[in-house]
Design a protein around this motif. Structure first.
Motif, PDB file in Angstrom:
ATOM      1  N   MET A  71       0.798  -1.232   0.000  1.00 16.30           N
ATOM      2  CA  MET A  71       0.000   0.000   0.000  1.00 16.30           C
ATOM      3  C   MET A  71       0.830   1.280   0.000  1.00 16.30           C
ATOM      4  N   LYS A  72       2.053   1.232   0.530  1.00 22.33           N
ATOM      5  CA  LYS A  72       2.822   2.464   0.696  1.00 22.33           C
ATOM      6  C   LYS A  72       4.160   2.475  -0.038  1.00 22.33           C
ATOM      7  N   TRP A  73       4.861   1.353  -0.040  1.00 19.49           N
ATOM      8  CA  TRP A  73       6.254   1.370  -0.472  1.00 19.49           C
ATOM      9  C   TRP A  73       6.480   0.944  -1.906  1.00 19.49           C
ATOM     10  N   VAL A  74       5.677   0.017  -2.408  1.00 17.83           N
ATOM     11  CA  VAL A  74       6.001  -0.632  -3.685  1.00 17.83           C
ATOM     12  C   VAL A  74       6.045   0.350  -4.860  1.00 17.83           C
ATOM     13  N   SER A  82       9.457   2.917  -9.002  1.00 21.77           N
ATOM     14  CA  SER A  82       9.961   4.122  -9.676  1.00 21.77           C
ATOM     15  C   SER A  82      11.455   4.328  -9.437  1.00 21.77           C
ATOM     16  N   ASN A  83      11.992   3.728  -8.383  1.00 22.54           N
ATOM     17  CA  ASN A  83      13.431   3.810  -8.095  1.00 22.54           C
ATOM     18  C   ASN A  83      14.197   2.607  -8.642  1.00 22.54           C
ATOM     19  N   GLY A  84      13.583   1.864  -9.557  1.00 19.56           N
ATOM     20  CA  GLY A  84      14.260   0.702 -10.119  1.00 19.56           C
ATOM     21  C   GLY A  84      14.440  -0.422  -9.109  1.00 19.56           C
ATOM     22  N   TRP A  85      13.450  -0.592  -8.255  1.00 18.84           N
ATOM     23  CA  TRP A  85      13.455  -1.616  -7.202  1.00 18.84           C
ATOM     24  C   TRP A  85      14.612  -1.414  -6.222  1.00 18.84           C
ATOM     25  N   GLN A  86      14.807  -0.134  -5.874  1.00 25.00           N
ATOM     26  CA  GLN A  86      15.750   0.218  -4.823  1.00 25.00           C
ATOM     27  C   GLN A  86      15.014   1.003  -3.750  1.00 25.00           C
ATOM     28  N   THR A  87      15.524   0.915  -2.527  1.00 23.54           N
ATOM     29  CA  THR A  87      14.963   1.689  -1.425  1.00 23.54           C
ATOM     30  C   THR A  87      15.405   3.145  -1.548  1.00 23.54           C
ATOM     31  N   ARG A  88      14.898   3.974  -0.675  1.00 26.81           N
ATOM     32  CA  ARG A  88      15.328   5.374  -0.669  1.00 26.81           C
ATOM     33  C   ARG A  88      16.830   5.499  -0.437  1.00 26.81           C
ATOM     34  N   ASP A  89      17.400   4.520   0.271  1.00 28.37           N
ATOM     35  CA  ASP A  89      18.839   4.506   0.549  1.00 28.37           C
ATOM     36  C   ASP A  89      19.652   3.897  -0.592  1.00 28.37           C
ATOM     37  N   LYS A  90      18.984   3.659  -1.739  1.00 30.53           N
ATOM     38  CA  LYS A  90      19.629   3.108  -2.941  1.00 30.53           C
ATOM     39  C   LYS A  90      20.129   1.675  -2.725  1.00 30.53           C
ATOM     40  N   LYS A  91      19.474   0.945  -1.839  1.00 34.87           N
ATOM     41  CA  LYS A  91      19.783  -0.466  -1.630  1.00 34.87           C
ATOM     42  C   LYS A  91      18.725  -1.303  -2.331  1.00 34.87           C
ATOM     43  N   VAL A 119      15.762  -3.712  -3.029  1.00 31.56           N
ATOM     44  CA  VAL A 119      14.598  -4.120  -2.239  1.00 31.56           C
ATOM     45  C   VAL A 119      14.720  -5.621  -1.968  1.00 31.56           C
ATOM     46  N   LYS A 120      14.505  -5.997  -0.728  1.00 33.21           N
ATOM     47  CA  LYS A 120      14.515  -7.419  -0.382  1.00 33.21           C
ATOM     48  C   LYS A 120      13.248  -8.074  -0.924  1.00 33.21           C
ATOM     49  N   TRP A 148       7.648  -9.531  -4.415  1.00 36.16           N
ATOM     50  CA  TRP A 148       6.845  -8.307  -4.590  1.00 36.16           C
ATOM     51  C   TRP A 148       6.322  -8.210  -6.020  1.00 36.16           C
ATOM     52  N   GLN A 149       7.155  -8.552  -6.981  1.00 37.38           N
ATOM     53  CA  GLN A 149       6.716  -8.505  -8.370  1.00 37.38           C
ATOM     54  C   GLN A 149       5.608  -9.520  -8.639  1.00 37.38           C
ATOM     55  N   ARG A 150       5.734 -10.706  -8.079  1.00 34.81           N
ATOM     56  CA  ARG A 150       4.673 -11.719  -8.232  1.00 34.81           C
ATOM     57  C   ARG A 150       3.383 -11.265  -7.566  1.00 34.81           C
ATOM     58  N   LEU A 151       3.507 -10.645  -6.397  1.00 32.15           N
ATOM     59  CA  LEU A 151       2.319 -10.158  -5.706  1.00 32.15           C
ATOM     60  C   LEU A 151       1.618  -9.083  -6.527  1.00 32.15           C
ATOM     61  N   LEU A 152       2.387  -8.185  -7.109  1.00 31.33           N
ATOM     62  CA  LEU A 152       1.793  -7.149  -7.962  1.00 31.33           C
ATOM     63  C   LEU A 152       1.064  -7.768  -9.154  1.00 31.33           C
TER      64      LEU A 152
END
Length: 163
Positions: A91-94, A99-108, A110-111, A116-120
């Motif tokens: 609901m909030k992060w995905v 949009s960040n190329g599957w990176q967190t705000r810290d540029k790491k 995404v675990k 997550w892609q399958r869930l989407l």
């Protein structure tokens, strides 16, 4: 009992499927299991599975993925999860991760990006309302999902089932 997954109507507005999911892990990482209870028109279906080496978050995600995948037609779904990780993620992060190329705000990275892609992908087929429930707090269907997940984890840990 008639198969709940096969009965979802072609018009998702006409029918509502309620799903309760949970994941479990014996150690984190360790042997894990997932469980879900699907409810449709007074009928219930329980599904579960396991992984011999996983994490709790992976099992929580897998429970939601497999439950949505079990629906053969687009459906209106209320999905109950006791995982803040799953609910907040979807609901909030995905959107930000995508949009960040599957990176967190810290540029790491995404675990669990594959999950997550399958869930989407599964979520796209349905109209899903995500609801959080407190785990181990007496919610009847959450307790059933927890029992399914824990049993699956114990079975794979004992070597009595294969993935």
């Amino acid at each position: 009992m008639t198969d709940v997954a096969n009965e979802a109507a072609a018009d998702p507005a006409d029918d509502l499927v309620e799903i309760s999911t949970d994941g479990a892990c014996l150690g984190n990482p360790g042997p894990g299991g997932w469980g879900a209870v699907l409810r449709y028109r007074g009928k219930e279906k329980e599904i579960s599975g396991s992984d011999p080496q996983t994490t709790n978050n992976k099992m929580e995600l897998t429970a939601a993925i497999e439950a949505l995948a079990a629906l053969n037609r687009p459906s209106t779904v209320i999905l109950y999860t006791d995982s803040s990780y799953v609910r907040n993620g979807i609901m909030k992060w995905v959107a930000g991760w995508q949009s960040n190329g599957w990176q967190t705000r810290d540029k790491k990275p995404v675990k669990n990006v594959d999950l997550w892609q399958r869930l989407l992908e599964e979520e796209k087929r349905h109209t899903v309302e995500w609801r959080w429930v407190k785990g181990h707090a007496g919610d009847h269907y959450n307790e059933i999902a927890d029992t399914l997940a824990t049993s699956a984890a114990r079975e794979v840990a004992s070597g009595s089932v294969s993935r």
